[in-house]
Design an enzyme around this catalytic site. Structure first.
Site, PDB file in Angstrom:
ATOM      1  CG  HIS A 140      48.013  37.027  69.477  1.00  0.00           C
ATOM      2  ND1 HIS A 140      49.048  36.649  68.907  1.00  0.00           N
ATOM      3  CD2 HIS A 140      48.599  37.145  70.770  1.00  0.00           C
ATOM      4  CE1 HIS A 140      50.093  36.633  69.353  1.00  0.00           C
ATOM      5  NE2 HIS A 140      49.967  36.844  70.678  1.00  0.00           N
ATOM      6  CG  ASP A 188      44.790  32.448  70.086  1.00  0.00           C
ATOM      7  OD1 ASP A 188      45.838  32.614  70.439  1.00  0.00           O
ATOM      8  OD2 ASP A 188      43.939  33.093  69.500  1.00  0.00           O
ATOM      9  N   GLY A 189      47.242  30.276  69.341  1.00  0.00           N
ATOM     10  CA  GLY A 189      48.530  29.935  69.774  1.00  0.00           C
ATOM     11  C   GLY A 189      48.741  30.680  71.161  1.00  0.00           C
ATOM     12  CG  HIS A 190      48.953  34.257  73.962  1.00  0.00           C
ATOM     13  ND1 HIS A 190      48.503  34.301  75.198  1.00  0.00           N
ATOM     14  CD2 HIS A 190      50.103  35.434  73.900  1.00  0.00           C
ATOM     15  CE1 HIS A 190      49.390  34.832  75.923  1.00  0.00           C
ATOM     16  NE2 HIS A 190      50.179  35.592  75.212  1.00  0.00           N
ATOM     17  CD  GLU A 302      57.912  37.783  74.852  1.00  0.00           C
ATOM     18  OE1 GLU A 302      56.970  37.498  74.666  1.00  0.00           O
ATOM     19  OE2 GLU A 302      58.030  39.355  75.051  1.00  0.00           O
ATOM     20  CB  CYS A 393      51.329  42.406  76.626  1.00  0.00           C
ATOM     21  SG  CYS A 393      53.104  42.164  76.797  1.00  0.00           S
ATOM     22  CB  CYS A 394      53.498  44.654  80.577  1.00  0.00           C
ATOM     23  SG  CYS A 394      54.825  43.406  79.937  1.00  0.00           S
TER      24      CYS A 394
HETATM   25 ZN   LIG Z   1      53.752  41.665  78.911  1.00  0.00          ZN
END
Ligand SMILES: [Zn+2]
Length: 627
Positions: A140, A188-190, A302, A393-394
């Protein structure tokens, strides 16, 4: 073309031009209320968490200040970046003294934590200095960099970001040196840095940022992740982006990647990028999108599921996926001017996204399923909203979208002004000041008053939502009704959208929903909560062709709402221990519920999905069986 925009996006080209956050005031309705609550309750809570969760203390450690050890996840820095972005957009919306001070203080800390070569990531600097850029599949590092760039762009556009922008540019230059000039082929993996680099380019006109974004997108599908981390499907490295036909893997990653793909198209004109993204959008909307606009059918990874794999109870629908979807659709809308993207933004905004936050702005959902059963056992919170998360994160992501929401309401083009989302307020663009009066989404009437106009003819374009019968308002091919006039100050125009409640049936291939129906009214998807029912929710079934009655209410804990009452029957409770399966000799398909006339009539009462879980922690379902 669009000039200076104080908002998240300022593309150099496109069919529609975005407006500044402070050119669109939202004066009321659910989102005006939410903006107030976001400022008064959510953002203060988020700022407090920046200390408590370790995000700021970690950076102090990286700066050689303070004591202790690194706390949290390797992407903990990104929480602060998203929080900074929320605060910066809030500063655009309603300037004050506190936010610039927080931004300046944070920028100074980040500058002290940043390595002389520009690299900045508290986890890798403190915990794994030997592995910097060595485990990109899950590190990340670029993801965090992306959120830093977006925060810096926001602060710069808010007029208080000089130092933060300097930090961001040093890191961006470091990435450019390593991954563009030195020829390192990492990804990047994300995904997330791609869209952020494009916006940093738009702000600074430093072309290498755009070139790096384009390269990172072209690098996907070359096997750089291969079987490392969670594997190539999870991180969209299974195929080159121009070849991938469907959304796969981690939903937020796919959707941020799509936003970056459309961003690069908007700056380079590479049609193959727009084409592949639109192709996946069409597949996604047809086969992998929840009725709420939510994305991600699986808790495992996810992730997106297979086509038509849309279970109501186990759907994941992460709040961040709803936000990422809005980001992507906004870019597609700006690129093409097509209202179908604004339609999906509306569906997502009022449902998958709005459900993320409690009515008082202090609790958040990470996962947004369409059903809560009685024996949820996953964690101590029993599927309810929480104040914060270890992986947070949210919440700050939600805050940055609400603070910048004005940006997503209307756009301008050479002909005039387009309104995509109906909220009471004022829109200013190109010498036009337009007042919008409405009680939407509770009422379908929207009245526009031209308060100021530069003179001459211009076109007011109003989106006719796909759910609304067009009536007298004939939409054009893009889904907008167009009113071209020599507008006079004080002149008004009114539309009436039909908010008759609708009974909705699922596609026959969505096995998990077969035999069920859902209710919608206007942009709102409804759900049934146990607290509103006169019988056990699991024993209620709707009568096919039921009349649906809208009832206005003020509910404790929820506030103003419109409930829908539907004709139902009360099925006999299932005896405990009843076998789950039984052989039948019937030659046609029947269900165990038998003949409608055998059951007691009942009323099933539905509440807007976004307002659920504000009273008790009882059963909930969006999809309810038909008898
Ligand atoms: Zn999130």
């Amino acid at each position: 073309m669009s000039g200076f925009v104080r908002g998240p996006l300022a593309p150099s080209t496109g069919a529609q031009w975005p407006l500044s956050i402070d050119d669109v005031e939202i004066h009321g309705g659910p989102f005006g209320r939410w903006q107030r609550i976001n400022r008064e309750h959510s953002i203060p809570l988020g700022l407090e968490q920046m200390e408590r969760s370790g995000a700021v203390p970690n950076l102090r450690l990286a700066a050689g200040e303070g004591e202790g050890t690194f706390q949290g996840y390797r992407f903990q820095d990104s929480d602060l970046y998203k929080q900074l972005e929320a605060v910066a957009w809030e500063q655009c919306r309603l300037p004050g003294d506190a936010y610039p001070a927080f931004i300046a203080e944070s920028a100074a800390l980040l500058a002290r934590a940043q390595r002389p070569d520009g690299y900045l990531n508290s986890h890798y600097q403190m915990v794994k200095p030997d592995l910097i850029y060595q485990e990109l599949e899950y590190s990340h590092e670029m993801y965090c960099a992306g959120h830093l760039f977006q925060a810096a762009v926001a602060a710069a556009r808010a007029g208080c970001g000089e130092e933060l922008l300097a930090v961001a540019r040093r890191f961006a230059d470091h990435l450019v040196q390593r991954f563009l000039r030195d020829g390192d082929d990492g990804i990047d993996g994300h995904p997330e840095v791609e869209t952020a680099l494009v916006e940093l380019y738009r702000l600074t006109r430093e072309r290498s940022y755009l070139e790096l974004a384009a390269k990172l997108i072209d690098n996907r599908g070359k096997g750089l992740i291969a079987d490392k981390g969670m594997g190539p499907l999870y991180a969209q490295d299974h195929l080159p982006v121009r070849e991938a036909g469907t959304a796969v893997g981690h939903a937020v990653r796919q959707l941020y990647l799509e936003a970056g793909i459309v961003d690069v198209y908007l700056e380079t004109g590479d049609e193959s990028l727009l084409e592949c993204s639109v192709r996946r959008w069409e597949d996604l909307v047809a086969t992998k999108t929840a009725i709420t606009g939510g994305h991600g059918s699986r808790h495992d990874g996810e992730a997106f599921g297979e086509r038509y794999e849309l279970p109501p109870d186990r759907s994941y629908n992460e709040s961040c996926a709803a936000i990422a979807s809005i980001h992507w659709n906004w870019r597609l809308l700006l690129a093409t001017g097509h209202g179908r993207y604004a339609d999906l933004i509306e569906r997502t905004l009022y449902n998958a996204f709005a459900a993320s936050t409690s009515a008082d702005g202090t609790r958040f959902f990470y996962v947004n399923p369409l059903q809560r059963r009685a024996d949820l056992f996953e964690d101590a919170y029993l599927g309810r909203r929480r104040e914060w998360f270890a992986c947070a994160c949210c919440p700050p992501n939600i805050m940055r979208l609400i603070s910048s929401l004005g940006h997503y309401v209307a756009t301008a083009d050479a002909e005039g002004l387009s309104v995509h989302q109906y909220m009471p307020g004022t829109i200013r663009a190109g010498g036009v000041t337009l007042d919008v009066e409405t009680d939407y989404p509770w009422d379908g009437r929207v009245r526009f008053t031209v308060r100021e106009t530069p003179g001459g003819a211009w076109t007011l374009k109003l989106r006719i939502p796909a759910w609304s019968p067009p009536g007298a308002l004939t939409p054009d091919d893009n889904g907008y009704t167009r009113i071209r006039r020599d507008w006079e100050p004080g002149e008004t125009f009114t539309i009436d959208l039909d908010l008759t409640p609708r009974l909705v049936l699922p596609h026959r291939r969505i096995d998990a929903l077969r035999g069920c129906a859902a209710i919608e009214r206007g942009p709102l998807v409804y759900c049934f909560e146990q607290i509103d029912q006169e019988a056990g929710l699991d024993d209620l079934a709707l009568v096919p062709g039921t009349r649906l009655r809208a009832v206005e209410r003020d509910l404790p804990g929820v506030g103003r709402t419109v409930l829908i009452e539907a004709e139902a029957v009360r099925l006999p409770p299932a005896p405990p221990g009843e076998p789950p399966y039984a052989a039948t000799t019937a030659t046609t398909a029947t269900t165990a519920s038998g003949d409608l006339r055998d059951h007691a009539p009942a009323t099933a009462t539905a509440v807007p999905y976004y307002q659920w879980d504000n009273r008790d922690g009882g059963l909930m379902r969006v999809w309810i069986p038909l008898v």
